[in-house]
Scaffold this active site. Structure first.
Site, PDB file in Angstrom:
ATOM      1  N   ASP A   1      28.581  26.173  35.922  1.00  0.00           N
ATOM      2  CA  ASP A   1      29.785  25.388  35.671  1.00  0.00           C
ATOM      3  C   ASP A   1      29.531  23.942  36.056  1.00  0.00           C
ATOM      4  OD1 ASP A   1      32.364  24.973  34.758  1.00  0.00           O
ATOM      5  OD2 ASP A   1      33.340  25.628  36.605  1.00  0.00           O
ATOM      6  N   GLY A   2      30.300  23.064  35.445  1.00  0.00           N
ATOM      7  CA  GLY A   2      30.260  21.647  35.759  1.00  0.00           C
ATOM      8  C   GLY A   2      31.669  21.145  35.991  1.00  0.00           C
TER       9      GLY A   2
ATOM     10  N   HIS B   1      38.757  29.396  35.052  1.00  0.00           N
ATOM     11  CA  HIS B   1      39.976  29.480  35.859  1.00  0.00           C
ATOM     12  C   HIS B   1      40.797  30.717  35.504  1.00  0.00           C
ATOM     13  CE1 HIS B   1      38.811  25.448  36.958  1.00  0.00           C
ATOM     14  NE2 HIS B   1      38.803  25.127  35.680  1.00  0.00           N
TER      15      HIS B   1
ATOM     16  N   ASP C   1      31.782  28.541  31.032  1.00  0.00           N
ATOM     17  CA  ASP C   1      33.103  28.310  30.429  1.00  0.00           C
ATOM     18  C   ASP C   1      33.063  27.096  29.495  1.00  0.00           C
ATOM     19  OD1 ASP C   1      33.053  26.156  32.182  1.00  0.00           O
ATOM     20  OD2 ASP C   1      34.699  26.874  33.423  1.00  0.00           O
TER      21      ASP C   1
ATOM     22  N   GLU D   1      27.893  20.314  32.954  1.00  0.00           N
ATOM     23  CA  GLU D   1      27.757  21.679  32.418  1.00  0.00           C
ATOM     24  C   GLU D   1      26.307  21.927  31.998  1.00  0.00           C
ATOM     25  OE1 GLU D   1      30.051  24.033  32.347  1.00  0.00           O
ATOM     26  OE2 GLU D   1      31.995  23.032  32.344  1.00  0.00           O
TER      27      GLU D   1
ATOM     28  N   ASP E   1      32.545  26.904  39.945  1.00  0.00           N
ATOM     29  CA  ASP E   1      33.534  25.831  39.875  1.00  0.00           C
ATOM     30  C   ASP E   1      33.743  25.209  41.251  1.00  0.00           C
ATOM     31  OD1 ASP E   1      35.665  24.322  38.399  1.00  0.00           O
ATOM     32  OD2 ASP E   1      36.940  25.364  39.853  1.00  0.00           O
TER      33      ASP E   1
END
Length: 157
Positions: free
Chosen positions: A9-10, A126, A73, A48, A136
């Site tokens: 994740d970024g 999320h 994501d 990301e 995250d």
């Protein structure tokens, strides 16, 4: 130890702005290896991509050859690597509208590290996925200039 799954994740505070990335490597025995980093001035997409690059570099260093799901994501990342990449390369790194491909140097690094071994898998952000939530949290910490505690198993052997 065999890798079971990878999560990436970024995050970015402002876009562009300070950013961070997080990677979680999950092994079959339940142990994990976490990585992360940040940049003072970047974009969410670059973070990301950086998370995925770190994950693929780590995987390559293990020498593991079994298929691995990489969960992200970022539809930008998945679409870029699985759908858009070949067209960009054919057209000399230009988009369908004729402009330069953004983040070309990162796409080229991803392309060099990518293989059929990687199963690029979208996970909704999320939404309670533990691996995605941990990445995250790592990414947001680095974006805020903090260094979170990272669980690490040591150097890849």
């Amino acid at each position: 130890m065999k890798i079971q799954a990878i999560y990436t994740d970024g995050a970015c505070s402002g876009n562009p702005g300070p950013g961070g990335w997080g990677t979680l490597v999950v092994f079959e025995d339940g142990s994990v290896h976490e990585m992360g980093g940040g940049d003072r001035q970047t974009t969410n997409n670059r973070m990301e991509m950086q998370a995925a690059i770190a994950a693929l570099e780590y995987l390559k260093a293990t020498g593991q050859t079994q298929p691995i799901p990489l969960y992200t994501d970022s539809q930008y990342l998945i679409n870029g690597i699985t759908q858009w990449m070949n067209g960009w390369k054919r057209k000399g790194w230009t988009t369908s509208s004729g402009g330069a491909v953004l983040n070309q140097e990162l796409w080229q690094r991803l392309d060099a590290l990518n293989s059929r071994q990687i199963q690029w898998t979208y996970v909704r952000g999320h939404a309670g996925n533990a691996g995605n939530e941990r990445c995250d949290a790592i990414a947001r910490a680095f974006a805020q200039g903090q260094v979170p505690h990272l669980q690490q198993i040591g150097p890849v052997s």
